[in-house]
Design an enzyme around this catalytic site. Structure first.
Site, PDB file in Angstrom:
ATOM      1  N   CYS A 208      34.302  60.632  36.220  1.00  0.00           N
ATOM      2  CA  CYS A 208      35.373  60.215  37.104  1.00  0.00           C
ATOM      3  C   CYS A 208      36.164  59.026  36.601  1.00  0.00           C
ATOM      4  CB  CYS A 208      34.781  59.867  38.442  1.00  0.00           C
ATOM      5  SG  CYS A 208      33.376  58.796  38.229  1.00  0.00           S
TER       6      CYS A 208
ATOM      7  N   ALA B 186      43.500  46.118  39.190  1.00  0.00           N
ATOM      8  CA  ALA B 186      42.364  45.943  40.092  1.00  0.00           C
ATOM      9  C   ALA B 186      41.085  45.575  39.339  1.00  0.00           C
ATOM     10  CB  ALA B 186      42.149  47.205  40.918  1.00  0.00           C
ATOM     11  N   THR B 187      40.934  46.064  38.115  1.00  0.00           N
ATOM     12  CA  THR B 187      39.755  45.698  37.328  1.00  0.00           C
ATOM     13  C   THR B 187      39.704  44.184  37.144  1.00  0.00           C
ATOM     14  OG1 THR B 187      39.728  47.814  36.163  1.00  0.00           O
ATOM     15  CG2 THR B 187      38.620  45.967  35.078  1.00  0.00           C
TER      16      THR B 187
ATOM     17  N   THR C 249      51.659  34.520  30.916  1.00  0.00           N
ATOM     18  CA  THR C 249      53.044  34.772  31.315  1.00  0.00           C
ATOM     19  C   THR C 249      53.115  35.980  32.239  1.00  0.00           C
ATOM     20  OG1 THR C 249      53.858  33.807  29.278  1.00  0.00           O
ATOM     21  CG2 THR C 249      55.358  35.313  30.433  1.00  0.00           C
TER      22      THR C 249
END
Ligand SMILES: *Cc1c(COP(=O)(O)O)cnc(C)c1O
Length: 392
Positions: A327, A72-73, A241
């Site tokens: 966090c 997600a980063t 890849t």
């Protein structure tokens, strides 16, 4: 000592069914899906395209709208930088929210150093943005609005259908970081105004190091400038890849989440509500952080006033939870999310995040309830809690 894992916003345990699907792609089917000239390549390509189809089906999207990334980063970076670069000639204004994940916030900070202007919307005490403020902040040069679906610290779910509708009406591209929402909230991309959506494998009982950026194929076509150049994989939008076993695993993980969603949400909600009500009934000066109802099923973020978060985490020993103050990263910063809610320092420094997951049991929940109640009381007795004037 058997550890109890209640930190499922940070990562999740790989589902054994997911691992099973992945294994052959580490061993016998090790081909490169970009190898077009032999069977090894074809088998790998087939696996990737089958995974892409499955993901598209669950999210009601087209297979060619699914781009594989490393997580997600990277998806957030590609979406935000890719749109910023493509639309800079039209405008250089971006709107996001103060409670976003660092991978969105820091990407926006990076762009603001490169000549873009970023508006960080405030949130109310529950973590929700105000739609009137959003409307007011949209300008002629606004090119992108990025608002997370569900928050990774406090679980608050934004009103994404209304927010994305506003963006579309005002002709602004809309991106959402749905990493914490995927698998818990049913998302129907064809019937949405979401242009780009990010999520990650390891938050949905899949492998780490794999993610997706959904990129809507609409008319007129949205432009996205790739951030990694190379062999032109993923329709030229993300070279490198493909991680075949992880892609196969992510697709299986998403399918499982979709199948189990209702049952799992019901169960986790029951656990969550039990923990919440037991803590409130047995401990004084407990406060809920986040939205009381508009919140993902597995999140419980509480402040046990006058109990230092780190002290409670140490005392819990065999229970893995997170503090409100450290966090996302290893550095012990005060949570920007809790700060954005306008909470007092006392509330912030006593915040604990419980993140329930698929593999938690009713017995574990009962154990954690007992343990937390005991340890909070012990720590308060040790401190000068009783003599303190309670102020929230
Ligand atoms: C975990 C998380 C991310 C980062 O995902 P990675 O795949 O670990 O890069 C981004 N946004 C949110 C909301 C998250 O919870």
């Amino acid at each position: 000592m058997k550890m109890i894992y209640m930190d499922n916003h940070a990562t999740t345990q790989l589902d054994p069914q997911v691992l099973k699907e992945m294994l052959p792609y580490f061993t016998e089917h090790y081909g490169n899906p970009a190898s077009r000239q032999h069977r090894f390549g074809w088998v790998a390509e087939e696996a990737v395209e089958s995974a892409r189809n499955k993901i598209a089906k669950v999210l009601n999207a087209e297979p060619n709208e699914i781009i594989f990334t490393s997580g997600a980063t990277e998806s957030n970076n590609l979406a935000i930088k890719g749109i910023a670069e493509a639309y800079a000639p039209k405008g250089k204004h971006i709107i996001t929210v103060s409670t976003e994940h660092k991978s969105v916030l820091d990407t926006c900070v990076h762009l603001s150093k490169a000549g873009f202007q970023v508006t960080f919307l405030p949130v109310d005490e529950f973590g929700l943005i105000d739609l009137n403020i959003l409307e007011r902040e949209i300008r002629n040069d606004t090119i992108l609005i990025s608002v997370m679906y569900a928050n990774n610290e406090i679980g608050t779910i934004q009103n994404i259908s209304a927010i994305s509708r506003i963006a579309t009406e005002r002709n602004v591209i809309f991106h959402t970081d749905a990493t914490q929402a995927i698998g818990k909230i049913k998302i129907d991309l064809k019937n949405s105004n979401i242009d780009l959506l990010s999520f990650s494998g390891h938050k949905i009982y899949g492998p780490k190091g794999i993610g997706v950026l959904y990129f809507k194929n609409k008319f007129p076509k949205i432009k996205l400038i790739p951030q990694i150049d190379g062999g032109g994989h993923e329709r030229g939008l993300r070279s490198g890849t493909l991680n075949v076993p992880a892609i196969v695993g992510l697709a299986k993980a998403l399918e499982l989440c979709d199948q189990l969603m209702d049952e799992e949400n019901r169960r986790l909600l029951e656990y969550r509500n039990k923990m919440q009500s037991e803590f409130f009934a047995n401990i004084e000066n407990v406060f809920l952080n986040g939205h009381p109802t508009q919140r993902i099923s597995n999140n419980l973020n509480l402040s046990f006033l006058y109990v230092e978060d780190t002290a409670l985490i140490m005392a819990l020993k065999d229970v893995a939870v997170s503090s409100g103050s450290a966090c996302t990263t290893a550095n012990a910063q005060v949570s920007h999310v809790l700060k954005a809610l306008g909470l007092s320092d006392n509330r912030i420094h006593s915040a604990i995040r419980f993140g329930l997951g698929r593999f938690n049991t009713a017995q574990e929940v009962d154990y954690v309830i007992e343990k937390v109640i005991t340890e909070v009381k012990k720590l308060r007795n040790l401190s000068s809690y009783k003599s303190k004037k309670v102020k929230t």
